[in-house]
Motif scaffolding. Structure first.
Motif, PDB file in Angstrom:
ATOM      1  N   UNK A  44      29.852  72.321  36.740  1.00 53.93           N
ATOM      2  CA  UNK A  44      29.184  71.038  36.501  1.00 53.93           C
ATOM      3  C   UNK A  44      27.734  71.109  36.929  1.00 53.93           C
ATOM      4  N   UNK A  45      26.869  70.591  36.073  1.00 53.82           N
ATOM      5  CA  UNK A  45      25.445  70.603  36.370  1.00 53.82           C
ATOM      6  C   UNK A  45      25.148  69.712  37.566  1.00 53.82           C
ATOM      7  N   UNK A  46      24.351  70.208  38.511  1.00 52.97           N
ATOM      8  CA  UNK A  46      23.976  69.482  39.714  1.00 52.97           C
ATOM      9  C   UNK A  46      22.455  69.561  39.886  1.00 52.97           C
ATOM     10  N   UNK A  47      21.972  69.024  40.977  1.00 52.88           N
ATOM     11  CA  UNK A  47      20.565  69.168  41.351  1.00 52.88           C
ATOM     12  C   UNK A  47      20.483  69.586  42.817  1.00 52.88           C
ATOM     13  N   UNK A  48      19.316  70.032  43.220  1.00 55.74           N
ATOM     14  CA  UNK A  48      19.135  70.400  44.630  1.00 55.74           C
ATOM     15  C   UNK A  48      17.667  70.314  44.988  1.00 55.74           C
ATOM     16  N   UNK A 139      17.684  76.092  54.114  1.00 59.53           N
ATOM     17  CA  UNK A 139      18.547  74.962  53.776  1.00 59.53           C
ATOM     18  C   UNK A 139      18.372  74.597  52.304  1.00 59.53           C
ATOM     19  N   UNK A 140      19.484  74.453  51.608  1.00 57.84           N
ATOM     20  CA  UNK A 140      19.497  73.968  50.235  1.00 57.84           C
ATOM     21  C   UNK A 140      20.349  72.703  50.220  1.00 57.84           C
ATOM     22  N   UNK A 141      19.766  71.571  49.835  1.00 52.29           N
ATOM     23  CA  UNK A 141      20.487  70.297  49.796  1.00 52.29           C
ATOM     24  C   UNK A 141      20.963  70.049  48.375  1.00 52.29           C
ATOM     25  N   UNK A 142      22.291  70.055  48.193  1.00 45.67           N
ATOM     26  CA  UNK A 142      22.876  69.841  46.875  1.00 45.67           C
ATOM     27  C   UNK A 142      23.084  68.352  46.637  1.00 45.67           C
TER      28      UNK A 142
END
Length: 307
Positions: A44-48, A139-142
């Motif tokens: 599923x397409x997400x953003x970050x 850090x990567x915030x999804x």
């Protein structure tokens, strides 16, 4: 690269296999696993946004999970129990079944989208640092969008960059992200904001015993969010409310001398938290359909609660 990965992932309509093995019930210490997988499913397409730079948002997607070092590219490699919680993972070329209790490492795997940095203006590229967003330890915030219900944010830490030699993403660099579970939060995007409360409440299944270890922590449009109080180990029986379970809710507000008895359904389930959709209110000794003015009365009572 992301476009290519999207076409691969969306070419399948596979769903997890359900098992009816009572021994597969998830350990409460791993109760975070299902909500993470529900919010960030494979394909599923997400953003970050990287390194807490909330003004720099890119598209991405979860292309795999990494379980104890093994990559899982398909939901068919996950067996769930009757309530929908993950029970077994099929790992390795032979599809060996790994029970969820044996889980020692779980990563969300996303593609290397460093090329998206070229779309940024000079100032944001400089703030990010060229090609550095996926350095180990960053850090990567999804961001997981849910239509009509809000957005969920989960911070992760870059564990490893892996260049695969085989498999569906051979010769591609994938980023393994370790979830930081305590950072997961839900923000409401509905037109009517949540009203925060801290009101004790009793919950029960229909004709079941009352559970006193809950509090209402907020109320929104025809829904309340309740949270388990105290040590979960001391209130194990309070974890009996699965998704779609009908629940009786009893609220007493002593300082206003108001009391409410409601019927609701579990619409979302998180560790120690349930979101209950309000369906009926007991009035004149019988349950009646929950009306808009009932919501106003309940909201006003909760907001005027004094411990």
């Amino acid at each position: 690269m992301l476009k290519t990965l999207l076409s691969i992932a969306f070419g399948s309509t596979e769903k997890p296999h359900i098992v009816l093995d009572e021994t597969s019930s998830i350990d409460q210490r791993l109760a975070w696993l299902r909500p993470v997988m529900d919010l960030f499913p494979i394909g599923r397409k997400q953003r970050y946004y990287p390194n807490h730079q909330e003004n720099i948002v890119f598209d991405t997607m979860v292309v795999a999970y990494r379980v104890n070092g093994h990559f899982i590219y398909s939901l068919t490699a996950i067996d769930t129990d009757a309530e929908g919680s993950p029970a077994f993972f099929k790992i390795g070329s032979a599809g060996e079944r790994l029970h969820v209790s044996q889980l020692t490492q779980f990563d969300l795997v996303v593609p290397d989208t460093s090329e998206f940095e070229r779309t940024l203006d000079y100032e944001r590229r400089a703030a990010l640092g060229r090609g550095r967003q996926f350095e180990i330890g960053n850090t990567i915030s999804l961001l997981s969008s849910q239509s009509g219900r809000g957005a969920s944010v989960l911070d992760t830490v870059v564990r490893e960059n892996v260049l695969l030699e085989s498999g569906p993403y051979a010769h591609s660099t994938l980023i393994c992200l370790q979830p930081t579970i305590e950072t997961m939060s839900i923000t409401d995007q509905r037109t009517k904001a949540r009203a925060h409360t801290n009101v004790p409440v009793m919950l029960a299944e229909v004709n079941g015993p009352w559970h006193h270890a809950w509090k209402i922590i907020d109320i929104s449009e025809q829904a309340i969010r309740v949270q388990l109080q105290g040590d979960p180990e001391q209130h194990h029986d309070a974890h009996v409310f699965p998704l779609h379970q009908e629940v009786v809710v009893q609220v007493r507000v002593p300082n206003t001398e108001q009391s409410f008895e409601l019927k609701a359904y579990v619409m979302r389930k998180f560790p120690q938290v349930r979101v209950l959709r309000l369906a009926m209110m007991r009035k004149n000794d019988r349950y009646q359909v929950f009306e808009p003015h009932d919501l106003l009365e309940l909201r006003a009572a909760l907001l005027n609660y004094k411990p």
